[in-house]
Scaffold this active site. Structure first.
Site, PDB file in Angstrom:
ATOM      1  N   GLY A  37      -9.309 -10.158   5.190  1.00  0.00           N
ATOM      2  CA  GLY A  37     -10.361 -10.689   4.335  1.00  0.00           C
ATOM      3  C   GLY A  37     -11.665 -10.820   5.095  1.00  0.00           C
TER       4      GLY A  37
ATOM      5  CB  CYS B   7      -6.896  -8.716   9.732  1.00  0.00           C
ATOM      6  SG  CYS B   7      -8.584  -8.681  10.404  1.00  0.00           S
ATOM      7  CE1 TYR B   8     -10.341 -15.848   6.605  1.00  0.00           C
ATOM      8  CE2 TYR B   8      -8.249 -16.106   5.443  1.00  0.00           C
ATOM      9  CZ  TYR B   8      -9.490 -16.622   5.820  1.00  0.00           C
ATOM     10  OH  TYR B   8      -9.869 -17.878   5.414  1.00  0.00           O
TER      11      TYR B   8
ATOM     12  CG  HIS C 250      -6.672  -3.924   8.686  1.00  0.00           C
ATOM     13  ND1 HIS C 250      -6.551  -4.645   7.512  1.00  0.00           N
ATOM     14  CD2 HIS C 250      -7.710  -4.467   9.357  1.00  0.00           C
ATOM     15  CE1 HIS C 250      -7.485  -5.575   7.472  1.00  0.00           C
ATOM     16  NE2 HIS C 250      -8.193  -5.495   8.582  1.00  0.00           N
TER      17      HIS C 250
ATOM     18  CD  GLU D   2      -3.921  -3.038   5.721  1.00  0.00           C
ATOM     19  OE1 GLU D   2      -4.848  -3.790   5.383  1.00  0.00           O
ATOM     20  OE2 GLU D   2      -3.212  -3.249   6.746  1.00  0.00           O
TER      21      GLU D   2
ATOM     22  CG  ASP E  78      -4.037   7.023 -16.082  1.00  0.00           C
ATOM     23  OD1 ASP E  78      -3.258   7.581 -15.286  1.00  0.00           O
ATOM     24  OD2 ASP E  78      -5.172   6.633 -15.763  1.00  0.00           O
TER      25      ASP E  78
ATOM     26  CE  LYS F  60      -4.697   9.351 -12.505  1.00  0.00           C
ATOM     27  NZ  LYS F  60      -5.290   9.037 -13.808  1.00  0.00           N
TER      28      LYS F  60
END
Length: 528
Positions: A62, A89-90, A179, A181, A237, A384
């Site tokens: 964050g 992180c945060y 991070h 991710e 979609d 998606k």
């Protein structure tokens, strides 16, 4: 984040969002590991924690500083529950502070690539990182932990983060200053999988086959004997949503294609043919192009365009619904939408930031009260690429599933400034030629999204023996995994020359072609 999540019979992971731009990527990595997860902002995380009863919790990064009075914190219930926790992180910093450690600013920020050195073994990276090894990661922090809580030990360090990885193995709390991710941490997905599978012991049972079966049952339970109206745009979609609902309730689903005159070349006819002939859906095609194009005459502001299109769409859709209801089979009690999980996250964001503008043409979060219908949103929990996987599960052809995303407002936002039928015709032809060349070059499936833009600029050119004063066409193509970040596609110059030559030669009204090499951070990747 408050939304009606799937009551799935799967173990789940709760991701608590502290406002990081890449929180959605954490969810993607968890889903890729075959485990269901949900993202909720820290303000509503305790309610989500009690509803979900997750098997593990991840705290995101964050932009705030934990040293600031009133900065975000994780619910204490998360730490009291004894569940495995991964804090990023945060998340690492608030974990340290909430458990008795110290965080300070001004000790050397770290942004971008960095190397960490492993100093002790941990279950978090067992099997792929070794003590004494140095490994690349992605850092993004200004503050850092300066004193660990009791029970924690250092597992890795970096130049400006003495506690790059710090863990309490006994309590199964794992923290990273970097991070994992993002793709810039090459082994980050392995680390997240180790946390989910090895530490939390969660089996990979999240699949599109299971989702299909469970969602069909959920739709039947929600709709009962009612009727569902679906706005079918022809995009992936809405098409996947329609097929899933049709599987659940059959001919009690009616689809309406509102043709606003802003679609790609021959797109409406192709959609009608596919769904009527191959899937036997009840599909009504409404040509409302004159209504939309007339209303957009002279409208230059892109946000006003979006709002005008959204308002008219609802008006036309409502009018068509009333006509259909006159068939004597009763009123529609439900409206289907192809809302995706990123739409939900961005529309009820951590900070209430720009998503209100970005998603202004969506009906995420509700409908006009006068419509008096319940929403059926069978894709609300999916990203998606998961929608595409579900489409394959439902038998949609690969050529359709792989279609590049197309915005709801259509070509109107690919013509900056005012639009007209003439400009739309010029852009349709240029766009069709561009996509045709991409397919001929075998590049279509390599690119996430490609399209042409008709710029509000006219230039003097010489074609043959005469002068021209025509429009400039911009071509755009981006690569992306999930549509949350994008980078321009590096075409060979030979391709660009071939595509530009065809457009200039075959499309009257264009005498110059340029290529857009803009990259996009998290958020919309459309050109406006």
């Amino acid at each position: 984040m408050q939304h009606d999540a799937l009551p799935l019979p799967h173990a789940s992971v709760l991701i608590i969002d502290f406002g990081s731009q890449v929180t959605q990527l954490i969810a993607r990595r968890v889903r890729e590991a075959g485990v269901y997860c949900e993202i909720h902002p820290y303000q509503s995380a305790e309610t989500a924690f009690r509803r979900l009863a997750p098997k593990a919790v991840i705290l995101s990064g964050g932009p705030d500083s934990v040293t600031r009075e009133g900065s975000p914190r994780a619910p204490q219930a998360v730490f009291d529950a004894g569940l495995p926790i991964l804090s990023i992180c945060y998340g690492q910093q608030t974990t340290a502070v909430q458990l008795g450690g110290t965080v300070e600013g001004g000790h050397g920020a770290e942004f971008g690539r960095a190397d960490i050195e492993i100093v002790e073994d941990s279950a978090l990276f067992k099997g792929f990182w070794q003590v004494g090894g140095r490994y690349p990661v992605w850092m993004s922090h200004g503050d850092r932990v300066t004193r660990l809580p009791e029970g924690f030990s250092v597992k890795a360090t970096s130049e400006n983060a003495p506690f790059a990885i710090a863990t309490d193995e006994a309590r199964r709390i794992y923290t990273t200053m970097f991070h994992p991710e993002v793709v810039h941490t090459p082994d980050g997905a392995k680390l997240i999988r180790a946390f989910i599978h090895d530490i939390a012991g969660i089996a990979p049972d999240w699949s599109m086959s299971a989702y299909r079966e469970e969602m069909v049952a959920k739709i039947r339970a929600q709709v009962g004997e009612g009727r569902v109206l679906c706005a079918l745009s022809g995009g992936v979609d809405s098409s996947v949503a329609a097929l899933l609902i049709h599987e659940a309730i059959g001919d009690r689903l009616t689809c309406v294609l509102v043709d606003h005159g802003l679609m790609r070349k021959d797109e409406a006819a192709q959609v009608v043919a596919m769904f009527r002939e191959h899937y036997n859906l009840q599909l009504i095609h409404v040509d409302a192009s004159e209504t939309f194009i007339s209303a957009l005459d002279g409208v230059a502001d892109p946000e006003l365009k979006r709002k005008t299109i959204g308002r008219l769409f609802i008006d036309v859709f409502e009018a068509e619904a009333r006509k259909i209801e006159a068939d004597g089979r009763g009123k529609f009690g439900f409206l289907a939408q192809g809302t995706l999980y990123p739409d939900v996250i961005e529309s009820v964001s951590f900070s209430g930031g720009p998503s209100v503008t970005i998603k202004s043409h969506h009906n995420v979060g509700g409908l006009p009260a006068r419509m008096n219908m319940q929403l059926v949103e069978p894709l609300r929990e999916l990203f998606k690429d998961e929608v595409r996987a579900l489409g394959r599960e439902l038998g949609l052809p690969a050529s359709f599933i792989g279609r590049h995303p197309f915005p709801g407002p259509g070509l109107a936002i690919r013509i900056p400034g005012g639009i007209s039928r003439e400009k739309l015709a010029i852009l349709r032809e240029a766009d069709a030629i561009y996509l045709d060349e991409i397919r001929k070059a075998g590049l279509y499936d390599t690119i996430w999204q490609a399209f042409a833009v008709l710029l509000p600029v006219q230039t003097v050119g010489v074609m043959g023996d005469g002068r021209t004063y025509d429009f400039v066409c911009a071509l755009r193509a981006v690569t992306s995994v999930d549509g949350m970040t994008a980078d321009f596609f590096p075409y060979p110059m030979e391709f660009l020359g071939r595509a530009a030559t065809r457009i200039i030669n075959e499309v009257k009204g264009i005498n110059r072609v340029v290529y857009d090499v803009t990259s996009k951070p998290p958020g919309t990747i459309e050109w406006e």
